[in-house]
Design an enzyme around this catalytic site. Structure first.
Site, mmCIF file in Angstrom:
data_model
loop_
_atom_site.group_PDB
_atom_site.id
_atom_site.type_symbol
_atom_site.label_atom_id
_atom_site.label_comp_id
_atom_site.label_asym_id
_atom_site.label_seq_id
_atom_site.Cartn_x
_atom_site.Cartn_y
_atom_site.Cartn_z
ATOM 1 N N GLN A 149 -4.833 -1.228 9.667
ATOM 2 C CA GLN A 149 -4.848 -2.615 9.042
ATOM 3 C C GLN A 149 -5.496 -3.691 9.786
ATOM 4 O OE1 GLN A 149 -3.416 -3.449 5.859
ATOM 5 N NE2 GLN A 149 -4.222 -5.409 6.547
ATOM 6 N N LYS A 167 0.863 -1.067 -0.039
ATOM 7 C CA LYS A 167 0.141 0.028 -0.052
ATOM 8 C C LYS A 167 0.987 1.282 -0.041
ATOM 9 C CE LYS A 167 -3.657 -2.456 2.131
ATOM 10 N NZ LYS A 167 -4.351 -2.606 3.474
ATOM 11 N N ASP A 188 -10.983 2.658 4.065
ATOM 12 C CA ASP A 188 -11.465 1.256 3.923
ATOM 13 C C ASP A 188 -12.976 1.195 3.631
ATOM 14 O OD1 ASP A 188 -9.587 -0.397 3.639
ATOM 15 O OD2 ASP A 188 -9.169 -0.740 5.893
#
Length: 307
Positions: free
Chosen positions: A101, A57, A124
């Site tokens: 995460q 990422k 997200d």
């Protein structure tokens, strides 16, 4: 633009490259307006897979011109410390996107952490405000994997209206938002799950099949309609012939001769997930800039009115 679909394979790497190119152009345009998109990535613990995901990422962010800020915390980090960090990132106007995460260590309440993120910075798409907005058809930040699947389908099929889409799996991260996005695209949607009666028969109705169950090679050719387009979200590590390898939820070898198009694993959905994360970050930065400009304009107008 050439359609990056080669024969029966849907090339996620090629299509993700298109998305990242679009993101790079959008970043350049924002920078001309004095906006420098920034993504904060929070990693708690030492999960090897998470470290790989975060590294990828960060690399994609750098490639597109997005500033990436990493916060690596030890596994024993208290939940309160993590929530304090999220609060600081929420309050920082230089941070446009926040990604925590997953998975988190067992002692941390994942739901509480995700709900602590400002929905406007929730790249997200997991905050309940964004989940609810998606179900209502509003323009919100959308979970990256389903958004990536939609881009693959649009690139492969063109219009999706009227097609029968079967989603296998009903997780909050993929299955449910995937169904919502397909409904927005005017598909007829069936969600197949562990309690469904005769799941293979249901799947055979699908012009489009999205497999997201996390069971290696569960869906074979007998589950699929000839000419179906198959998007395999599964990433399963197995031992085979003395080697470790990644396979999807679909038995690729049996499906390939039957279907019109299918994503490989790896190289299909995976690259799209990260590309859509970058797209969400730019989208968040643009919307925050618009909101800030409107707020400043309203304040200035109010001052003129009262002066």
């Amino acid at each position: 633009m050439n359609n990056p679909v080669h024969g029966d394979l849907i090339d996620g790497k090629a299509i993700s490259a298109l998305v990242l190119s679009e993101v790079g152009a959008a970043v350049s345009a924002l920078r001309e307006q004095g906006v420098h998109p920034a993504l904060a990535v929070v990693l708690v613990g030492d999960d090897p897979a998470s470290h790989v995901y975060v590294r990828n990422k960060v690399l994609r962010a750098e490639e597109t011109g997005i500033r990436s800020i990493e916060h690596r915390l030890p596994a024993e980090t208290a939940q309160s410390v993590l929530l304090d960090l999220i609060g600081q990132l929420n309050a920082d106007p230089a941070i446009n996107g926040i990604l925590v995460q997953l998975p988190l260590p067992a002692h941390i309440d994942e739901t509480r952490v995700l709900e602590a993120i400002n929905p406007a910075k929730d790249v997200d798409g997991f905050h309940s405000s964004n989940v609810g907005g998606l179900s209502q058809g509003r323009a919100v930040l959308t979970p990256c994997t389903p958004a990536g699947c939609m881009r693959l389908l649009e690139q492969t099929c063109g219009t999706l209206a009227g097609k029968h889409a079967v989603v296998i799996g009903r997780s909050n991260i993929v299955g449910k938002p995937m169904a919502a996005l397909l409904l927005q695209a005017d598909c007829t949607v069936t969600v197949v799950h562990s309690r469904s009666i005769d799941a293979p028969a249901l799947c055979r109705q699908g012009d489009i099949v999205i497999a997201a169950v996390g069971r290696p090679r569960m869906i074979n050719a007998s589950w699929l309609k000839p000419s179906a387009v198959v998007i395999d979200v599964g990433i399963n590590r197995i031992e085979e012939d003395g080697k470790s390898r990644l396979v999807g939820d679909v038995d690729f070898a049996s499906a390939l001769p039957l279907v019109s198009a299918i994503t490989p694993v790896p190289g299909g959905v995976g690259p799209m997930t990260i590309a859509m994360l970058m797209s969400n970050t730019v989208r968040a930065a643009r919307q925050q800039h618009i909101s800030h400009t409107q707020a400043v304009s309203a304040t200035e107008q109010a001052c003129l009115t009262t002066s």
